[in-house]
Design an enzyme around this catalytic site. Structure first.
Site, PDB file in Angstrom:
ATOM      1  N   CYS A 126       0.812  -1.229   0.000  1.00  6.31           N
ATOM      2  CA  CYS A 126       0.000   0.000   0.000  1.00  6.31           C
ATOM      3  C   CYS A 126       0.843   1.275   0.000  1.00  6.31           C
ATOM      4  CB  CYS A 126      -0.978   0.001   1.162  1.00  6.31           C
ATOM      5  SG  CYS A 126      -0.240  -0.201   2.789  1.00  6.31           S
ATOM      6  N   ASP A 342      -7.459   5.916  -2.079  1.00  9.66           N
ATOM      7  CA  ASP A 342      -7.177   4.709  -1.319  1.00  9.66           C
ATOM      8  C   ASP A 342      -6.623   3.615  -2.237  1.00  9.66           C
ATOM      9  OD1 ASP A 342      -7.174   2.551   0.381  1.00  9.66           O
ATOM     10  OD2 ASP A 342      -9.227   2.819   1.094  1.00  9.66           O
ATOM     11  N   HIS A 344      -6.201   0.471  -1.416  1.00  2.93           N
ATOM     12  CA  HIS A 344      -6.559  -0.859  -0.913  1.00  2.93           C
ATOM     13  C   HIS A 344      -7.739  -1.476  -1.655  1.00  2.93           C
ATOM     14  CE1 HIS A 344      -4.384   1.104   2.373  1.00  2.93           C
ATOM     15  NE2 HIS A 344      -3.920  -0.108   2.613  1.00  2.93           N
TER      16      HIS A 344
END
Length: 455
Positions: A126, A342, A344
């Site tokens: 990440c 994001d 993820h």
């Protein structure tokens, strides 16, 4: 990234443990014919990769349809620009600008990373992905004309935000009225535009392919000199140094340099030495990355206003947070909420070797917000200067923004002169320092793995 991750054990090991109940016999249908051993191994690897990716998408709570609510009563600030959402034209401008940001997420099914069999970075990559997004924003500023937005996004993406307003306005989309603007260009004509060619080139540089100069394969390879390998968690400080090496090694960007601040200090002479070019050439453009830690386990409230001030600057290209459970790419704010991208969400790898490969998965249509108080204190802040004059202006503007935290200590400082070690020979470590006049105090950073010492 699980908070239970132990030092010395890779996140990939933790993820595998979650799937131990899935044996190869129960996970795959029985077959009568005898298959080659290498084919069976490959199939098991692909299945495990898909299962791990699916589990991480659930584990980290990424929902494709999730939207954040935005108020019309206050402006949204994003990377140096302010947007009044009560104005339909500015709402559309904000929508197009946000969608034009490059979005780098977990991927699955890419060629195995060097030295291992991993074909996904789900669960451990990440911070590398947010680092890619930070670099991507600098590359777009460097290569694209001012104010560039992705033209194809105007025809691809629809409703992407919820607005808090009176009931009559609820459900109003950002593209309402925008389709009335003249005759639409064909997809072919849009792809032929020079800016679209450059846009596609930047995406290919960041793609999940061994040949991509800023792709996951190259970043993992460069991370080996810092003691990292595929499957490890990379902190924001380590990622900053990896990006510096990647840009320095790429021959197509000779007029761009990356400078990483040392000990929370930007040494002006170091930047000058890095960017100066012999006459008649001018200064190189520069991306400045500043790893900092803004508190112990939580963000120091004294720095909240300063973080927001930095995001109002045109020279700021974003902030990456380094929390192991989830690293985010912060690009703006509204009121006391940060706007972010994001990483993820695990997507299939895009084959960039195909002509006109699809770009939609590299752009996010859902802006998201979170309370600024929830931002992890371990982060790296990015800036871009197009030349010497821009760098001087950057020093002034950033210095003024940093003064908003004068009641405590500045997040970082500018210093005349140069560091004790030469910029090119500076070896990255896991140590980042913040200058303090008080006694030396070691902070527990087990949640972020990067070791920060507060002086």
């Amino acid at each position: 990234m699980s908070l239970s991750h132990r030092e010395g054990q890779s996140p990939a090991d933790d993820i595998t443990d979650d799937w131990l109940f899935l044996s190869s016999d129960s996970a795959r249908p029985e077959v009568v014919e005898v298959r080659r051993e290498d084919q069976e191994t490959e199939d098991r690897g692909k299945l495990r990769s898909k299962l791990v990716s699916a589990w991480n998408s659930v584990k980290y709570g990424w929902t494709l349809k999730q939207k954040s609510k935005f108020s019309k009563s206050s402006p949204v600030i994003m990377l140096g620009k302010s947007y009044e959402l009560k104005d339909e034209g500015e709402r559309e401008h904000f929508r197009r600008t946000f969608v034009s940001l490059l979005w780098l997420t977990y991927r699955r099914g890419f060629p195995p990373l060097g030295g291992c069999s991993l074909t996904t970075d789900s669960g451990w990559g990440c911070v590398l992905r947010t680092g890619q997004m930070l670099l991507a924003q600098g590359l777009l500023l460097h290569l694209m004309p001012p104010g560039w937005t992705w033209s194809v996004s105007h025809h691809v993406f629809k409703d992407d935000m919820d607005l808090e307003s009176r009931p009559a306005d609820c459900g109003q989309t950002f593209q309402k009225g925008s389709n009335k603007r003249g005759r639409k260009l064909s997809l072919g004509s849009l792809l032929d535009r020079p800016t679209e060619t450059t846009h596609r080139k930047v995406v290919s540089w960041l793609a999940d392919h061994p040949s991509a100069p800023f792709g996951i394969h190259q970043l993992v390879e460069l991370g080996k000199s810092s003691g990292k390998k595929a499957g490890d968690w990379y902190g924001p400080s380590i990622v900053a140094h990896i990006l510096q090496k990647a840009v320095a090694a790429f021959a197509d960007l000779q007029n761009l340099a990356v400078y990483v601040a040392q000990d929370c200090t930007i040494y002006k002479d170091n930047v000058k030495r890095l960017c100066e070019r012999p006459p008649p050439q001018s200064w190189k453009s520069v991306i400045i990355l500043v790893p900092v830690r803004l508190g112990g386990q939580e963000l120091n409230p004294a720095y909240v206003n300063c973080v927001q001030k930095l995001l109002t600057l045109k020279c700021c290209i974003g902030i990456i947070g380094g929390k192991p459970k989830h690293s985010l790419f912060f690009v703006g704010f509204q009121d006391n909420n940060l706007l972010y991208l994001d990483p993820h969400y695990c997507q299939p790898t895009v084959d960039i070797t195909k002509k006109n490969f699809p770009l939609e998965s590299f752009h996010c249509k859902y802006p998201r917000k979170m309370a600024v108080s929830r931002m992890d204190p371990s982060c790296t802040i990015g800036f871009y200067a197009n030349g010497q004059k821009d760098f001087e202006s950057l020093c002034t503007a950033v210095g003024e923004a940093l003064s908003t935290s004068a009641e405590t200590y500045p997040m970082f400082i500018f210093a005349e002169g140069h560091s004790q070690e030469e910029e090119q020979s500076h070896a990255p470590t896991n140590l980042t320092y913040i200058q303090r006049k008080t006694k030396c105090k070691r902070v527990d950073t087990s949640n972020s793995l990067d070791e920060f010492v507060l002086l």
